[in-house]
Design a protein around this motif. Structure first.
Motif, PDB file in Angstrom:
ATOM      1  N   ARG A 161      13.490  13.380  18.853  1.00 28.53           N
ATOM      2  CA  ARG A 161      14.422  14.490  17.716  1.00 28.53           C
ATOM      3  C   ARG A 161      15.702  15.347  18.290  1.00 28.53           C
ATOM      4  O   ARG A 161      16.552  15.517  18.307  1.00 28.53           O
ATOM      5  CB  ARG A 161      14.020  15.309  17.112  1.00 28.53           C
ATOM      6  CG  ARG A 161      14.501  16.337  16.285  1.00 28.53           C
ATOM      7  CD  ARG A 161      15.448  17.978  16.763  1.00 28.53           C
ATOM      8  NE  ARG A 161      14.372  18.188  17.386  1.00 28.53           N
ATOM      9  CZ  ARG A 161      13.723  19.866  17.442  1.00 28.53           C
ATOM     10  NH1 ARG A 161      13.492  19.850  16.470  1.00 28.53           N
ATOM     11  NH2 ARG A 161      13.040  20.150  18.561  1.00 28.53           N
ATOM     12  N   LEU A 191      11.780  11.562  13.571  1.00 25.44           N
ATOM     13  CA  LEU A 191      12.454  10.526  13.448  1.00 25.44           C
ATOM     14  C   LEU A 191      13.244  10.827  11.675  1.00 25.44           C
ATOM     15  O   LEU A 191      14.112  11.116  11.078  1.00 25.44           O
ATOM     16  CB  LEU A 191      12.300   8.929  12.770  1.00 25.44           C
ATOM     17  CG  LEU A 191      12.133   7.923  13.914  1.00 25.44           C
ATOM     18  CD1 LEU A 191      11.145   6.842  14.303  1.00 25.44           C
ATOM     19  CD2 LEU A 191      12.613   7.660  14.923  1.00 25.44           C
ATOM     20  N   ALA A 192      12.087  11.721  11.007  1.00 21.05           N
ATOM     21  CA  ALA A 192      12.255  12.028   9.643  1.00 21.05           C
ATOM     22  C   ALA A 192      13.290  13.240  10.004  1.00 21.05           C
ATOM     23  O   ALA A 192      14.094  13.419   9.557  1.00 21.05           O
ATOM     24  CB  ALA A 192      11.471  13.248   9.076  1.00 21.05           C
ATOM     25  N   VAL A 203      17.347  12.006  10.048  1.00 18.87           N
ATOM     26  CA  VAL A 203      17.411  11.589   9.145  1.00 18.87           C
ATOM     27  C   VAL A 203      18.001  13.164   7.883  1.00 18.87           C
ATOM     28  O   VAL A 203      19.199  13.442   7.841  1.00 18.87           O
ATOM     29  CB  VAL A 203      16.892  11.022   8.561  1.00 18.87           C
ATOM     30  CG1 VAL A 203      17.066  10.268   7.070  1.00 18.87           C
ATOM     31  CG2 VAL A 203      16.448   9.651   9.074  1.00 18.87           C
ATOM     32  N   ASP A 204      17.040  13.726   8.258  1.00 17.40           N
ATOM     33  CA  ASP A 204      16.942  14.674   7.021  1.00 17.40           C
ATOM     34  C   ASP A 204      18.315  15.717   7.930  1.00 17.40           C
ATOM     35  O   ASP A 204      19.437  15.943   7.013  1.00 17.40           O
ATOM     36  CB  ASP A 204      16.147  15.688   7.445  1.00 17.40           C
ATOM     37  CG  ASP A 204      16.307  17.190   6.462  1.00 17.40           C
ATOM     38  OD1 ASP A 204      16.314  17.396   5.345  1.00 17.40           O
ATOM     39  OD2 ASP A 204      16.165  18.154   7.599  1.00 17.40           O
ATOM     40  N   THR A 236      20.578  14.612   9.570  1.00 17.52           N
ATOM     41  CA  THR A 236      22.158  13.607   9.289  1.00 17.52           C
ATOM     42  C   THR A 236      22.916  13.637   8.045  1.00 17.52           C
ATOM     43  O   THR A 236      23.454  14.147   7.740  1.00 17.52           O
ATOM     44  CB  THR A 236      22.440  11.884  10.180  1.00 17.52           C
ATOM     45  OG1 THR A 236      21.072  12.034  11.105  1.00 17.52           O
ATOM     46  CG2 THR A 236      23.267  11.397  10.023  1.00 17.52           C
ATOM     47  N   ARG A 237      21.554  13.513   7.164  1.00 20.46           N
ATOM     48  CA  ARG A 237      21.708  13.760   5.807  1.00 20.46           C
ATOM     49  C   ARG A 237      22.825  14.924   5.347  1.00 20.46           C
ATOM     50  O   ARG A 237      23.421  15.367   4.290  1.00 20.46           O
ATOM     51  CB  ARG A 237      20.641  14.223   5.148  1.00 20.46           C
ATOM     52  CG  ARG A 237      20.587  12.446   4.708  1.00 20.46           C
ATOM     53  CD  ARG A 237      19.254  11.824   4.423  1.00 20.46           C
ATOM     54  NE  ARG A 237      19.458  12.515   2.556  1.00 20.46           N
ATOM     55  CZ  ARG A 237      18.227  12.179   2.150  1.00 20.46           C
ATOM     56  NH1 ARG A 237      17.004  11.996   1.880  1.00 20.46           N
ATOM     57  NH2 ARG A 237      18.831  13.098  -0.076  1.00 20.46           N
ATOM     58  N   TRP A 243      25.985  15.321   6.549  1.00 17.57           N
ATOM     59  CA  TRP A 243      27.039  14.363   6.088  1.00 17.57           C
ATOM     60  C   TRP A 243      27.546  14.840   4.574  1.00 17.57           C
ATOM     61  O   TRP A 243      28.257  14.936   3.958  1.00 17.57           O
ATOM     62  CB  TRP A 243      26.566  12.985   6.106  1.00 17.57           C
ATOM     63  CG  TRP A 243      27.109  12.166   5.434  1.00 17.57           C
ATOM     64  CD1 TRP A 243      27.173  11.404   4.166  1.00 17.57           C
ATOM     65  CD2 TRP A 243      28.564  11.125   6.209  1.00 17.57           C
ATOM     66  NE1 TRP A 243      28.311  10.469   4.140  1.00 17.57           N
ATOM     67  CE2 TRP A 243      28.805   9.886   5.147  1.00 17.57           C
ATOM     68  CE3 TRP A 243      28.622  11.525   6.815  1.00 17.57           C
ATOM     69  CZ2 TRP A 243      29.955   9.356   5.778  1.00 17.57           C
ATOM     70  CZ3 TRP A 243      29.810  10.476   8.119  1.00 17.57           C
ATOM     71  CH2 TRP A 243      30.460   9.918   6.552  1.00 17.57           C
TER      72      TRP A 243
END
Length: 197
Positions: free
Chosen positions: A97, A158-159, A162-163, A165-166, A169
């Protein structure tokens, strides 16, 4: 003046994790190291609680706090690696992370279209930090739990990446939309004027 003194106290609490990291390196007793981990966790909880409940959250504090956290955590894990308490694969999984968010932070600061985006802590990231502390305590006091906890930290890391980054974005996309095309949302998150079925 009172607010300034409170902010100095908060930043001092955050920065106290840096000398705690230095002491962690200097001592070899596992129980003393475990106490340092709990002390670092306590200062993290305390400065966050005070900042939220007294309305003292600042951009400087939001930068100092995670940097001090990461400095303590990474130092402690590297010391554990050098002492043979964890292996290189476990260290990599534990810091997934941190590696991901560090890369994201650099990208957000290098790209001109992303510099204005506010990088905030996310709930999954906080869960990962809590589990990292639990792993650190288990490394020092109860090694049988280390491997399953490392696997859980890796999965949630990993989750979390992703969270994170989203979220970044989505902020970037909202900033690119012209004001006339932005749909105002009500307090529930639904577009205002829409009918909920």
């Amino acid at each position: 003046m009172h607010r300034r003194a409170s902010l100095v106290l908060l930043n001092t609490l955050s920065l106290s994790r840096l000398p705690l990291a230095a002491v962690f390196i200097a001592v070899s007793d596992l129980r003393t190291r475990a106490f340092l981990v709990m002390l670092a966790a306590a200062t993290d909880f305390l400065d966050g609680w005070i900042a939220r409940h007294r309305g003292l959250a600042t951009r400087v504090g939001a930068l100092i706090d995670p940097v001090a956290d990461r400095a303590f955590m990474v130092t402690a894990f590297i010391v554990c690696l050098l002492d043979g308490l964890i292996d290189p694969v476990e260290l990599t999984l534990l810091l997934l992370r941190d590696i991901g968010t560090a890369i994201g932070f650099i990208v957000a600061r290098v790209r001109p279209d992303m510099r204005a985006i506010e990088l905030k802590a996310r709930m999954l990231g906080k869960v990962v930090t809590t589990l990292q502390l639990a792993v650190l305590l288990c490394v020092l006091l109860y090694p049988p739990l280390v491997r399953p906890l490392v696997a859980l930290v890796a999965l949630l890391s990993l989750a979390s990446v992703v969270d994170y980054t989203r979220a970044v974005w989505r902020q970037r996309q909202r900033r690119e939309l012209p004001p006339s095309s932005r749909i105002p949302h009500g307090p529930t998150g639904a577009p205002m004027g829409s009918v909920r079925e």
